[in-house]
Write a protein that holds these residues in place. Structure first.
Motif, PDB file in Angstrom:
ATOM      1  N   LEU A 195       0.831  -1.213   0.000  1.00  0.00           N
ATOM      2  CA  LEU A 195       0.000   0.000   0.000  1.00  0.00           C
ATOM      3  C   LEU A 195       0.863   1.259   0.000  1.00  0.00           C
ATOM      4  CD1 LEU A 195      -2.929   1.057   0.167  1.00  0.00           C
ATOM      5  CD2 LEU A 195      -2.681   1.075   2.657  1.00  0.00           C
ATOM      6  N   LYS A 196       1.894   1.278   0.840  1.00  0.00           N
ATOM      7  CA  LYS A 196       2.780   2.438   0.904  1.00  0.00           C
ATOM      8  C   LYS A 196       3.599   2.580  -0.373  1.00  0.00           C
ATOM      9  CE  LYS A 196       3.384   2.616   5.944  1.00  0.00           C
ATOM     10  NZ  LYS A 196       4.384   2.563   7.035  1.00  0.00           N
ATOM     11  N   ILE A 197       4.054   1.468  -0.913  1.00  0.00           N
ATOM     12  CA  ILE A 197       4.845   1.509  -2.149  1.00  0.00           C
ATOM     13  C   ILE A 197       4.012   2.053  -3.301  1.00  0.00           C
ATOM     14  CG2 ILE A 197       6.051   0.091  -3.858  1.00  0.00           C
ATOM     15  CD1 ILE A 197       6.814  -1.776  -1.514  1.00  0.00           C
ATOM     16  N   GLU A 198       2.770   1.577  -3.402  1.00  0.00           N
ATOM     17  CA  GLU A 198       1.893   2.049  -4.470  1.00  0.00           C
ATOM     18  C   GLU A 198       1.594   3.537  -4.310  1.00  0.00           C
ATOM     19  OE1 GLU A 198       1.025   0.649  -7.110  1.00  0.00           O
ATOM     20  OE2 GLU A 198       1.330  -1.482  -6.804  1.00  0.00           O
ATOM     21  N   ALA A 199       1.370   3.965  -3.067  1.00  0.00           N
ATOM     22  CA  ALA A 199       1.065   5.378  -2.823  1.00  0.00           C
ATOM     23  C   ALA A 199       2.247   6.263  -3.194  1.00  0.00           C
ATOM     24  CB  ALA A 199       0.691   5.578  -1.354  1.00  0.00           C
ATOM     25  N   SER A 200       3.450   5.858  -2.800  1.00  0.00           N
ATOM     26  CA  SER A 200       4.623   6.667  -3.135  1.00  0.00           C
ATOM     27  C   SER A 200       4.860   6.669  -4.641  1.00  0.00           C
ATOM     28  CB  SER A 200       5.863   6.162  -2.391  1.00  0.00           C
ATOM     29  OG  SER A 200       6.168   4.825  -2.731  1.00  0.00           O
ATOM     30  N   PHE A 201       4.671   5.517  -5.282  1.00  0.00           N
ATOM     31  CA  PHE A 201       4.846   5.439  -6.735  1.00  0.00           C
ATOM     32  C   PHE A 201       3.866   6.384  -7.438  1.00  0.00           C
ATOM     33  CE2 PHE A 201       3.986   3.618 -10.934  1.00  0.00           C
ATOM     34  CZ  PHE A 201       5.275   3.437 -11.420  1.00  0.00           C
ATOM     35  N   ASN A 202       2.632   6.406  -6.984  1.00  0.00           N
ATOM     36  CA  ASN A 202       1.636   7.302  -7.573  1.00  0.00           C
ATOM     37  C   ASN A 202       2.025   8.767  -7.367  1.00  0.00           C
ATOM     38  OD1 ASN A 202       0.081   5.152  -8.443  1.00  0.00           O
ATOM     39  ND2 ASN A 202      -1.236   5.157  -6.631  1.00  0.00           N
ATOM     40  N   SER A 203       2.632   9.063  -6.222  1.00  0.00           N
ATOM     41  CA  SER A 203       3.059  10.445  -5.967  1.00  0.00           C
ATOM     42  C   SER A 203       4.171  10.843  -6.938  1.00  0.00           C
ATOM     43  CB  SER A 203       3.512  10.612  -4.517  1.00  0.00           C
ATOM     44  OG  SER A 203       4.812  10.080  -4.293  1.00  0.00           O
ATOM     45  N   TYR A 204       5.078   9.915  -7.241  1.00  0.00           N
ATOM     46  CA  TYR A 204       6.161  10.204  -8.188  1.00  0.00           C
ATOM     47  C   TYR A 204       5.584  10.502  -9.571  1.00  0.00           C
ATOM     48  CZ  TYR A 204       8.748   7.515  -4.623  1.00  0.00           C
ATOM     49  OH  TYR A 204       9.261   7.028  -3.455  1.00  0.00           O
ATOM     50  N   GLN A 205       4.568   9.742  -9.951  1.00  0.00           N
ATOM     51  CA  GLN A 205       3.950   9.949 -11.253  1.00  0.00           C
ATOM     52  C   GLN A 205       3.277  11.320 -11.334  1.00  0.00           C
ATOM     53  OE1 GLN A 205       1.575   6.258 -11.843  1.00  0.00           O
ATOM     54  NE2 GLN A 205       3.081   5.821 -13.440  1.00  0.00           N
ATOM     55  N   LYS A 206       2.649  11.729 -10.226  1.00  0.00           N
ATOM     56  CA  LYS A 206       2.028  13.052 -10.199  1.00  0.00           C
ATOM     57  C   LYS A 206       3.078  14.153 -10.316  1.00  0.00           C
ATOM     58  CE  LYS A 206      -1.402  14.404  -7.931  1.00  0.00           C
ATOM     59  NZ  LYS A 206      -2.350  14.869  -6.886  1.00  0.00           N
ATOM     60  N   ILE A 207       4.187  13.985  -9.609  1.00  0.00           N
ATOM     61  CA  ILE A 207       5.266  14.966  -9.685  1.00  0.00           C
ATOM     62  C   ILE A 207       5.844  15.013 -11.104  1.00  0.00           C
ATOM     63  CG2 ILE A 207       7.593  15.520  -8.862  1.00  0.00           C
ATOM     64  CD1 ILE A 207       6.730  14.242  -6.153  1.00  0.00           C
ATOM     65  N   GLU A 208       6.039  13.844 -11.686  1.00  0.00           N
ATOM     66  CA  GLU A 208       6.572  13.783 -13.051  1.00  0.00           C
ATOM     67  C   GLU A 208       5.653  14.488 -14.032  1.00  0.00           C
ATOM     68  OE1 GLU A 208       7.790  10.487 -16.465  1.00  0.00           O
ATOM     69  OE2 GLU A 208       7.296   9.814 -14.439  1.00  0.00           O
ATOM     70  N   THR A 209       4.357  14.244 -13.926  1.00  0.00           N
ATOM     71  CA  THR A 209       3.394  14.895 -14.813  1.00  0.00           C
ATOM     72  C   THR A 209       3.439  16.408 -14.661  1.00  0.00           C
ATOM     73  OG1 THR A 209       1.928  12.962 -14.744  1.00  0.00           O
ATOM     74  CG2 THR A 209       0.945  15.063 -15.409  1.00  0.00           C
ATOM     75  N   LEU A 210       3.522  16.878 -13.420  1.00  0.00           N
ATOM     76  CA  LEU A 210       3.598  18.319 -13.163  1.00  0.00           C
ATOM     77  C   LEU A 210       4.827  18.931 -13.819  1.00  0.00           C
ATOM     78  CD1 LEU A 210       2.629  20.862 -11.512  1.00  0.00           C
ATOM     79  CD2 LEU A 210       4.146  20.056  -9.684  1.00  0.00           C
ATOM     80  N   LEU A 211       5.984  18.283 -13.654  1.00  0.00           N
ATOM     81  CA  LEU A 211       7.239  18.860 -14.127  1.00  0.00           C
ATOM     82  C   LEU A 211       7.422  18.705 -15.635  1.00  0.00           C
ATOM     83  CD1 LEU A 211       9.677  17.872 -11.240  1.00  0.00           C
ATOM     84  CD2 LEU A 211       8.204  19.873 -11.478  1.00  0.00           C
TER      85      LEU A 211
END
Length: 321
Positions: free
Chosen positions: A223-239
């Motif tokens: 659960l934590k791994i998936e949540a952090s991975f999703n956060s990275y994807q959001k950051i990547e999309t933003l940048l």
């Protein structure tokens, strides 16, 4: 006229730490502050402390359990400050943090200020690690995007409690994402930095981060791994919207750090993180490790690391002979 600073403290079952944390806010040398405590549905009797807190002028609220991000959002809805300080219920502020950071921000007309911090477990006088930035950083101005590029290229980060942020930048960044339970602070402050034009460093230890056994930052569940991975994807999309290759080194670093932290216990998820590291065609701090970098570029992060690790003892033996 002096600005008002809001200190927002979300708490969940942290009664044994909360008084010390609140006192560190109350004892600030800068006095024009408001302290907002949000009890996120605690079951340890946290609300019994509220009567005494309120006598000291602290605004206290109890809400249905929704996670730290939801509690911070509630705190923001109640905050009147021109500047915002987020403070977790087990961490501690140095008494002069707000005063020194605010002075530096006003001197440079900065949107955000950050400082080094000290890691501790029980007492701030018995600390584990200290994070110190180069003295060249003191007072140095950077944009938020330049700072994120530095995170990727120089392999470092800044803890949540280290920041002091102008309210108008907080408003531009929007609310904390309540669906992210791991790296929610990294995702949120990526948005804050995205809008920050002037970021300054106050190079003194002005915060204390308590390391606890149940830290949410530990990637010890799917659960934590998936949540952090999703956060990275959001950051990547933003940048990605910036069209800046060097800036993409920041999410590239995050995929690497996840790979490194979970490769032993979650190999399949580590492979996914490694593939995303390979996918981003951006520079990396790993290029400073010349031979390792060659293997990564030739075979990819996952296979390249395995091959490099396998060959290292052989190289050591050849060198000795």
């Amino acid at each position: 006229m002096q600005p008002l600073v809001s200190i927002i403290i979300p708490t969940y079952n942290s009664k044994k730490y909360l008084k010390e944390t609140v006192n560190s806010a109350l004892n600030q040398t800068y006095k024009l502050i408001e302290i907002i405590v949000i009890d996120d549905g605690s079951t340890d009797g946290t609300e019994t402390m509220f009567t005494n807190f309120e006598k000291q002028g602290i605004a206290c609220y109890r809400v249905k359990n929704g996670g730290a991000s939801s509690a911070r959002n509630y705190g923001l809805s109640k905050a009147n400050g021109d500047y915002i300080q987020f403070l977790d219920a087990d961490d501690i502020l140095h008494e002069s943090k707000i005063e020194k950071q605010l002075q530096l921000m006003q001197l440079h007309d900065a949107d955000i200020c950050y400082s080094p911090w000290i890691d501790f477990k029980v007492s701030i006088n018995d600390y584990q690690d200290e994070f110190k930035f180069s003295r060249l950083d003191h007072g140095t101005m950077r944009t938020g995007k330049e700072l994120m590029s530095s995170f990727g290229m120089d392999n470092w980060f800044i803890n949540t409690l280290s920041w002091l942020v102008k309210r108008d930048i907080v408003d531009k960044a929007g609310l904390w994402d309540v669906d992210i339970i791991n790296n929610n602070d990294g995702e949120y402050f990526s948005r804050v930095l995205f809008y920050a034009i002037r970021v300054v460093c106050c190079n003194e230890h002005l915060a204390y981060y308590r390391r606890t056994p149940n830290s949410l930052g530990k990637l010890n569940s799917v659960l934590k791994i998936e949540a952090s991975f999703n956060s990275y994807q959001k950051i990547e999309t933003l940048l990605c919207s910036c069209n800046d290759v060097k800036l993409m080194s920041y999410p590239k670093r995050m995929y690497y750090m996840q790979y490194k932290r979970i490769k032993k216990n979650y190999p399949n998820l580590a492979k996914r993180a490694a593939k995303n590291f390979d996918r981003i065609k951006a520079p990396s701090f790993l290029s400073k490790k010349k031979y390792y970098w060659i293997f990564i570029n030739r075979f990819g992060l996952y296979n390249g690391t395995k091959l490099y690790t396998f060959l290292q003892p052989i190289w050591g033996l050849l060198k000795r002979n």
